[in-house]
Design a protein around this motif. Structure first.
Motif, PDB file in Angstrom:
ATOM      1  N   ASN A 234     -70.244 -20.858-122.778  1.00  0.00           N
ATOM      2  CA  ASN A 234     -68.919 -21.066-122.211  1.00  0.00           C
ATOM      3  C   ASN A 234     -68.949 -21.301-120.701  1.00  0.00           C
ATOM      4  O   ASN A 234     -67.903 -21.365-120.064  1.00  0.00           O
ATOM      5  CB  ASN A 234     -68.020 -19.857-122.519  1.00  0.00           C
ATOM      6  CG  ASN A 234     -67.665 -19.776-123.995  1.00  0.00           C
ATOM      7  OD1 ASN A 234     -67.218 -20.757-124.579  1.00  0.00           O
ATOM      8  ND2 ASN A 234     -67.876 -18.621-124.598  1.00  0.00           N
TER       9      ASN A 234
ATOM     10  N   GLY B   5     -56.941 -20.548-121.394  1.00  0.00           N
ATOM     11  CA  GLY B   5     -56.306 -19.247-121.565  1.00  0.00           C
ATOM     12  C   GLY B   5     -55.918 -18.616-120.237  1.00  0.00           C
ATOM     13  O   GLY B   5     -55.968 -19.239-119.172  1.00  0.00           O
TER      14      GLY B   5
ATOM     15  N   GLU C  74     -64.242 -16.299-124.417  1.00  0.00           N
ATOM     16  CA  GLU C  74     -63.766 -16.670-125.751  1.00  0.00           C
ATOM     17  C   GLU C  74     -62.243 -16.625-125.823  1.00  0.00           C
ATOM     18  O   GLU C  74     -61.627 -17.304-126.642  1.00  0.00           O
ATOM     19  CB  GLU C  74     -64.379 -15.733-126.793  1.00  0.00           C
ATOM     20  CG  GLU C  74     -65.900 -15.880-126.916  1.00  0.00           C
ATOM     21  CD  GLU C  74     -66.526 -14.784-127.759  1.00  0.00           C
ATOM     22  OE1 GLU C  74     -65.773 -13.901-128.250  1.00  0.00           O
ATOM     23  OE2 GLU C  74     -67.762 -14.789-127.934  1.00  0.00           O
ATOM     24  N   THR C  75     -61.627 -15.826-124.957  1.00  0.00           N
ATOM     25  CA  THR C  75     -60.171 -15.689-124.974  1.00  0.00           C
ATOM     26  C   THR C  75     -59.524 -15.938-123.616  1.00  0.00           C
ATOM     27  O   THR C  75     -58.303 -16.076-123.541  1.00  0.00           O
ATOM     28  CB  THR C  75     -59.765 -14.272-125.437  1.00  0.00           C
ATOM     29  OG1 THR C  75     -60.432 -13.303-124.615  1.00  0.00           O
ATOM     30  CG2 THR C  75     -60.144 -14.045-126.895  1.00  0.00           C
ATOM     31  N   HIS C  76     -60.316 -15.969-122.523  1.00  0.00           N
ATOM     32  CA  HIS C  76     -59.749 -16.080-121.188  1.00  0.00           C
ATOM     33  C   HIS C  76     -60.496 -17.105-120.335  1.00  0.00           C
ATOM     34  O   HIS C  76     -61.631 -17.476-120.645  1.00  0.00           O
ATOM     35  CB  HIS C  76     -59.763 -14.710-120.485  1.00  0.00           C
ATOM     36  CG  HIS C  76     -58.738 -13.767-121.011  1.00  0.00           C
ATOM     37  ND1 HIS C  76     -58.846 -13.132-122.237  1.00  0.00           N
ATOM     38  CD2 HIS C  76     -57.551 -13.356-120.489  1.00  0.00           C
ATOM     39  CE1 HIS C  76     -57.782 -12.385-122.442  1.00  0.00           C
ATOM     40  NE2 HIS C  76     -56.989 -12.500-121.406  1.00  0.00           N
TER      41      HIS C  76
ATOM     42  N   CYS D 243     -66.536  -5.216-124.693  1.00  0.00           N
ATOM     43  CA  CYS D 243     -65.739  -6.423-124.931  1.00  0.00           C
ATOM     44  C   CYS D 243     -64.572  -6.144-125.876  1.00  0.00           C
ATOM     45  O   CYS D 243     -63.452  -6.615-125.644  1.00  0.00           O
ATOM     46  CB  CYS D 243     -66.616  -7.535-125.477  1.00  0.00           C
ATOM     47  SG  CYS D 243     -67.795  -8.200-124.273  1.00  0.00           S
TER      48      CYS D 243
ATOM     49  N   LYS E  83     -60.737  -6.642-124.694  1.00  0.00           N
ATOM     50  CA  LYS E  83     -59.891  -7.637-125.353  1.00  0.00           C
ATOM     51  C   LYS E  83     -58.697  -6.987-126.038  1.00  0.00           C
ATOM     52  O   LYS E  83     -57.589  -7.547-126.029  1.00  0.00           O
ATOM     53  CB  LYS E  83     -60.720  -8.438-126.358  1.00  0.00           C
ATOM     54  CG  LYS E  83     -61.729  -9.375-125.695  1.00  0.00           C
ATOM     55  CD  LYS E  83     -62.540 -10.159-126.714  1.00  0.00           C
ATOM     56  CE  LYS E  83     -63.521 -11.096-126.041  1.00  0.00           C
ATOM     57  NZ  LYS E  83     -64.320 -11.878-127.018  1.00  0.00           N
TER      58      LYS E  83
ATOM     59  N   MET F 136     -54.872  -8.100-125.105  1.00  0.00           N
ATOM     60  CA  MET F 136     -54.049  -8.731-126.125  1.00  0.00           C
ATOM     61  C   MET F 136     -52.779  -7.935-126.443  1.00  0.00           C
ATOM     62  O   MET F 136     -51.951  -8.376-127.244  1.00  0.00           O
ATOM     63  CB  MET F 136     -54.855  -8.941-127.407  1.00  0.00           C
ATOM     64  CG  MET F 136     -56.024  -9.906-127.243  1.00  0.00           C
ATOM     65  SD  MET F 136     -55.492 -11.527-126.632  1.00  0.00           S
ATOM     66  CE  MET F 136     -57.078 -12.325-126.365  1.00  0.00           C
TER      67      MET F 136
END
Length: 269
Positions: free
Chosen positions: A5, A28, A53-55, A258, A262, A266
């Protein structure tokens, strides 16, 4: 370290200095990751890769570390560090931003949010030293930092680094051995001293973003009485514990670090 990433490294002029950063993900909510006292940005790459993966993750080289500006003419106090992060966020025009700080970085995040929380969505405070005037000393040895930096400046192998970080993987040791020399000894000394002379507890009642305190189960940086005091000062704070982890939490237990990060990020406000 995994870099699936990873996007790029770059420099920005903010708060009067050159600040270097690495960017991961690119999609994100923005997340600014502020490392600890002798952790260049690149050593957090394996963590940033997972959080990306999310940010949209930006990992900073704090002044005096890595590829950011350094030198004896710079200040290395908490207010200046906090102003650096504010300048970085404002210059890149990051909005609705998460700030995740580890150790020194968590102290910086606290001061940042006290001084100016504009645009800050959430704070993640990872095992911040709770030392300060009249308080228990930070349970680390300055000589450990200084000796390892001096060794790295002369040149060191991963096996040499194992003496300082005996539980780390070969890959982690290689990376730290390669980059530790970029941590300025003066910046490290001043920051370590200021762990004991600068007070973050005065800032806690004034924090307005939702805040997570992540505590290592080994190492003794944050004890039960410390958590009780922090809860009294900031009743809204969430506290989580990472099992089987010392102060360098992701190096000991990346999965739980992690997952807990997360889960907090979230949550619906």
């Amino acid at each position: 370290m995994s870099d699936k990433n990873y996007l790029y490294g770059a420099n920005v002029h903010a708060n009067g200095i050159r600040q270097h950063y690495l960017r991961y993900g690119g999609k994100g909510q923005p997340l600014v990751l502020v490392p600890g006292i002798t952790s260049p940005a690149i050593t957090w790459g394996f963590v940033a890769d997972r959080l990306a993966e999310t940010h949209d993750v930006y990992v900073l080289d704090v002044r005096g570390r890595g590829l950011s500006e350094t030198g004896p003419d710079l200040s290395y106090d908490l207010d200046t560090y906090a102003d650096d992060i504010r300048g970085f966020i404002d210059t890149l025009k990051l909005e609705d931003c998460v700030v995740l700080g580890h150790s020194m970085g968590a102290r910086i995040a606290i001061r940042l949010a006290r001084k100016n929380a504009a645009g800050l969505a959430r704070l993640v405070l990872v095992d911040p030293p709770v030392s300060g005037p009249g308080r228990r000393a930070y349970p680390a040895n300055l000589a450990w930092y200084v000796n390892s930096i001096q060794h790295a400046r002369r040149g060191m192998s991963a096996e040499d680094m194992r003496h300082y970080c005996p539980t780390w993987t070969d890959e982690q040791l290689c990376l730290r051995a390669e980059w530790l020399h970029t941590c300025d000894e003066l910046a490290t000394r001043v920051t370590f001293e200021k762990f004991h002379t600068e007070d973050i507890h005065q800032d806690l009642p004034h924090l307005t973003p939702p805040t997570l305190l992540m505590v290592a189960t080994r190492g003794g940086v944050i004890q039960e009485k410390d958590k009780e005091e922090i809860r009294q000062l900031l009743p809204s704070i969430q506290v989580t514990h990472v099992p089987d982890a010392g102060h360098m939490i992701p190096w000991d237990n990346l999965e739980d670090f992690c997952d807990q990060t997360k889960e907090f990020l979230m949550q619906k406000t």
